[in-house]
Design an enzyme around this catalytic site. Structure first.
Site, short mmCIF file in Angstrom:
data_model
loop_
_atom_site.label_atom_id
_atom_site.label_comp_id
_atom_site.label_asym_id
_atom_site.label_seq_id
_atom_site.Cartn_x
_atom_site.Cartn_y
_atom_site.Cartn_z
N GLU A 193 0.81 -1.22 0.00
CA GLU A 193 0.00 0.00 0.00
C GLU A 193 0.85 1.27 0.00
O GLU A 193 1.48 1.60 1.01
CB GLU A 193 -0.93 0.03 1.21
CG GLU A 193 -1.84 1.25 1.20
CD GLU A 193 -2.88 1.25 2.30
OE1 GLU A 193 -3.84 2.03 2.20
OE2 GLU A 193 -2.72 0.48 3.27
N GLU A 288 -12.41 2.06 3.26
CA GLU A 288 -11.53 2.49 4.33
C GLU A 288 -11.64 4.00 4.55
O GLU A 288 -10.75 4.78 4.20
CB GLU A 288 -10.07 2.10 4.03
CG GLU A 288 -9.21 2.19 5.29
CD GLU A 288 -7.74 1.96 5.01
OE1 GLU A 288 -7.06 1.38 5.86
OE2 GLU A 288 -7.26 2.39 3.95
#
Length: 313
Positions: A193, A288
């Site tokens: 990420e 998220e």
């Protein structure tokens, strides 16, 4: 197994309900779906597979994540993600896994145990950091088994200021190769990420993650394309997505500024979701982000926002 086939089969594990036209037809007429829940047109499954997280529907379903999952299912969501899964007890993990299996829902990412943003330094190349990373990969495999997951988030950690960037990149690649050797036999994929949280982070852009994935050369190393972070770091979400698409293993959502649901910021998620759908992706897109509104009204507004952004068909 070829890398493309390996990744496609892993990402779609647990999401078979989304591929059937029968389910959509049943919900449109108010019939019971395969899990025995009667839904209306407003609560039918979405075109894409958005994954809720713990706390997102606590005002409707309470603090228990399992009950929130059931509520989300009734509202058309078919997956979850849980960054804190590795901190839950084995019993909690199993209950969540069993609930997902019963409802036919998919599990998105969880963060690899012991590897927060600032708790690992893979770029340093230090032996103790690599050993810790390998141990965390072994733990991740066991957690993945309990929750029927195939996706684990990995953040390489901070930039090391006394080493050239090429050396740091080489250190990260070598560490990740060791990690994929643990994960690959179990079909588990680490998704790297790129983040925007602070300037000390080593991994910041999708093209940087792309180069690492290509160098590692494993189906167990892919990119987590978090569109909130991409927007903050560089923008250009759709063209960048196209450039790195063959190495993307997962998406996360969050509008900017504010990191709330689609429609609360500057990102045109309706166009992005349509683009992702047309590319053929049918895996989980993790939600998220926070909720812009308060209480039950805020949660209902969040669902409405996803209905609007998902109405691209």
């Amino acid at each position: 197994m070829k890398r493309r086939n390996f990744v496609q089969s892993s990402m779609l594990a647990g999401a078979s309900l989304l591929s059937t036209g029968v389910l959509n037809a049943a919900t449109l007429t108010g019939c019971a779906d395969p899990a025995g829940v009667t839904t209306t047109a407003a609560d039918k499954p979405f075109n894409l597979n958005y994954g809720i997280h713990d706390g997102m529907f606590k005002n409707h379903a309470g603090d228990n994540f399992v009950e929130q999952i059931k509520f989300a299912y009734d509202k058309g969501f078919r997956s979850i993600e849980d960054n804190g899964m590795s901190h839950r007890t084995e019993d909690e993990q199993k209950k969540i896994g069993d609930t997902l299996a019963k409802l036919g829902m998919a599990m998105g990412v969880f963060v690899q145990p012991g590897l927060g943003n600032d708790s690992n330094m893979l770029a340093s190349g230090k032996a103790d950091q690599v050993e810790k990373f390998i141990a965390s990969c072994k733990q991740a495999v066991e957690i993945a088994k309990r929750i029927n997951s195939k996706l684990v988030t990995v953040v390489p950690g901070d930039f090391v200021r006394n080493l050239p960037i090429g050396v740091q990149t080489g250190n990260v690649i070598e560490a990740i190769k060791k990690g994929t050797a643990i994960l690959e036999p179990h079909g588990v994929i680490m998704v790297l990420e790129p983040l925007s949280d602070n300037p000390d982070l080593f991994l910041r852009t999708p093209d940087q993650a792309y180069a690492i994935c290509k160098a590692v050369g494993s189906p167990s190393c892919k990119i987590l394309y978090d569109m909130y972070h991409v927007q903050r770091n560089q923008g250009n979400i759709i063209p960048t997505l196209d450039l790195v698409y063959d190495e993307i293993g997962y998406y996360q959502i969050g509008d900017n500024p504010g990191r709330k649901e689609p429609g609360t910021g500057e990102v045109n998620y309706k166009n992005i979701f349509k683009h992702i759908y047309n590319k053929g992706y049918r895996g989980v897109l993790g939600m998220e982000h926070g909720t812009a509104g308060q209480g039950k009204e805020g949660e209902l507004a969040l669902i409405k926002a996803y209905r609007e952004a998902d109405s691209f068909m």
